[in-house]
Write a protein that holds these residues in place. Structure first.
Motif, short mmCIF file in Angstrom:
data_model
loop_
_atom_site.label_atom_id
_atom_site.label_comp_id
_atom_site.label_asym_id
_atom_site.label_seq_id
_atom_site.Cartn_x
_atom_site.Cartn_y
_atom_site.Cartn_z
N SER A 84 0.84 -1.21 0.00
CA SER A 84 0.00 0.00 0.00
C SER A 84 0.87 1.25 0.00
O SER A 84 0.65 2.19 0.77
N LEU A 85 1.83 1.25 -0.87
CA LEU A 85 2.80 2.35 -0.90
C LEU A 85 2.14 3.67 -1.29
O LEU A 85 1.21 3.70 -2.11
N LYS A 86 2.65 4.73 -0.68
CA LYS A 86 2.15 6.08 -0.90
C LYS A 86 3.26 6.94 -1.49
O LYS A 86 4.45 6.64 -1.33
N VAL A 87 2.86 8.02 -2.12
CA VAL A 87 3.85 8.94 -2.69
C VAL A 87 4.83 9.40 -1.62
O VAL A 87 6.03 9.52 -1.88
N GLU A 88 4.33 9.60 -0.42
CA GLU A 88 5.18 10.09 0.67
C GLU A 88 6.16 9.04 1.20
O GLU A 88 6.99 9.36 2.05
N ASP A 89 6.08 7.81 0.71
CA ASP A 89 7.08 6.80 1.06
C ASP A 89 8.33 6.92 0.19
O ASP A 89 9.32 6.21 0.42
N THR A 90 8.31 7.79 -0.80
CA THR A 90 9.46 8.00 -1.66
C THR A 90 10.66 8.49 -0.85
O THR A 90 10.57 9.47 -0.12
N ALA A 91 11.77 7.76 -0.96
CA ALA A 91 12.96 8.08 -0.18
C ALA A 91 14.08 7.12 -0.56
O ALA A 91 13.84 6.11 -1.23
N VAL A 92 15.27 7.44 -0.09
CA VAL A 92 16.35 6.45 -0.10
C VAL A 92 16.23 5.66 1.20
O VAL A 92 16.16 6.25 2.28
N TYR A 93 16.19 4.36 1.07
CA TYR A 93 16.05 3.48 2.22
C TYR A 93 17.40 2.87 2.57
O TYR A 93 18.09 2.33 1.69
N TYR A 94 17.75 2.96 3.83
CA TYR A 94 19.04 2.49 4.32
C TYR A 94 18.86 1.36 5.33
O TYR A 94 17.99 1.43 6.21
N CYS A 95 19.70 0.37 5.21
CA CYS A 95 19.76 -0.71 6.18
C CYS A 95 20.78 -0.34 7.26
O CYS A 95 21.81 0.28 6.96
N ASN A 96 20.48 -0.70 8.49
CA ASN A 96 21.37 -0.37 9.60
C ASN A 96 21.52 -1.56 10.52
O ASN A 96 20.55 -2.24 10.86
N ALA A 97 22.77 -1.80 10.90
CA ALA A 97 23.08 -2.73 11.99
C ALA A 97 23.44 -1.86 13.19
O ALA A 97 24.46 -1.16 13.17
N HIS A 98 22.56 -1.90 14.18
CA HIS A 98 22.68 -0.98 15.31
C HIS A 98 24.03 -1.09 15.99
O HIS A 98 24.48 -2.21 16.30
N PRO A 99 24.68 0.07 16.29
CA PRO A 99 24.15 1.40 16.04
C PRO A 99 24.72 2.11 14.83
O PRO A 99 24.09 3.06 14.33
N ILE A 100 25.90 1.71 14.34
CA ILE A 100 26.59 2.62 13.42
C ILE A 100 26.97 2.02 12.07
O ILE A 100 27.69 2.65 11.29
N ILE A 101 26.50 0.84 11.76
CA ILE A 101 26.86 0.23 10.48
C ILE A 101 25.72 0.46 9.50
O ILE A 101 24.57 0.08 9.78
N TRP A 102 26.04 1.06 8.34
CA TRP A 102 25.03 1.43 7.36
C TRP A 102 25.34 0.83 6.00
O TRP A 102 26.50 0.66 5.63
N GLY A 103 24.27 0.57 5.25
CA GLY A 103 24.42 0.23 3.86
C GLY A 103 24.48 1.50 3.02
O GLY A 103 24.40 2.61 3.54
N GLN A 104 24.56 1.29 1.70
CA GLN A 104 24.73 2.44 0.80
C GLN A 104 23.40 3.06 0.42
O GLN A 104 23.35 4.16 -0.12
N GLY A 105 22.30 2.38 0.68
CA GLY A 105 20.98 2.90 0.39
C GLY A 105 20.42 2.40 -0.93
O GLY A 105 21.18 2.09 -1.86
N THR A 106 19.10 2.33 -0.99
CA THR A 106 18.42 1.97 -2.24
C THR A 106 17.21 2.90 -2.39
O THR A 106 16.49 3.14 -1.43
N LEU A 107 17.03 3.41 -3.60
CA LEU A 107 16.00 4.42 -3.84
C LEU A 107 14.65 3.76 -4.12
O LEU A 107 14.55 2.88 -4.97
N VAL A 108 13.65 4.23 -3.40
CA VAL A 108 12.26 3.82 -3.65
C VAL A 108 11.49 5.06 -4.11
O VAL A 108 11.46 6.07 -3.41
N THR A 109 10.90 4.96 -5.28
CA THR A 109 10.11 6.06 -5.82
C THR A 109 8.69 5.58 -6.03
O THR A 109 8.46 4.61 -6.76
N VAL A 110 7.76 6.26 -5.39
CA VAL A 110 6.34 5.92 -5.53
C VAL A 110 5.69 7.05 -6.32
O VAL A 110 5.58 8.18 -5.84
N SER A 111 5.28 6.72 -7.53
CA SER A 111 4.74 7.74 -8.42
C SER A 111 3.88 7.11 -9.49
O SER A 111 4.14 5.98 -9.91
N SER A 112 2.87 7.84 -9.91
CA SER A 112 2.03 7.37 -11.00
C SER A 112 2.55 7.91 -12.33
O SER A 112 1.98 7.60 -13.38
#
Length: 112
Positions: A84-112
């Motif tokens: 049920s994705l919404k336009v406002e869910d558009t963002a770069v999504y990052y994975c995190n291993a608490h507390p300070i390990i991050w992935g590079q991110g993956t872009l999610v774009t919700v648009s018609s």
């Protein structure tokens, strides 16, 4: 040291679904609390969902009932099922291993 690689982002129409994956290297993945964060243009990074080593989950109010976080310790992977994705869910999504390990991110774009 754990390293994280996200995948599964892309373009989806409002109301659609996507599943993000975060693959981790390192033998102690199962001990980490894992989280998904997102950052929209011009906004601060925010927590979307997290899951502890024992499987306890936590969600931002904005995604409750629509997103599901899960993990497969044998595959060293954490998932974010988004529905049920919404336009406002558009963002770069990052994975995190608490507390300070991050992935590079993956872009999610919700648009018609």
């Amino acid at each position: 040291q754990v390293q994280l690689v996200e995948s599964g982002g892309g373009l989806v129409q409002p109301g659609g679904s996507l599943r993000l994956s975060c693959a981790a290297s390192g033998s102690i993945f199962s001990r980490y609390t894992m989280g998904w964060y997102r950052q929209a243009p011009g906004k601060q990074r925010e927590l979307v969902a997290s899951i502890t080593s024992s499987g306890y989950t936590n969600y931002a109010d904005s995604v409750k009932g629509r997103f599901t976080i899960s993990r497969d310790n044998a595959k060293r992977t954490v998932y974010l099922q988004m529905s049920s994705l919404k336009v406002e869910d558009t963002a770069v999504y990052y994975c995190n291993a608490h507390p300070i390990i991050w992935g590079q991110g993956t872009l999610v774009t919700v648009s018609s």
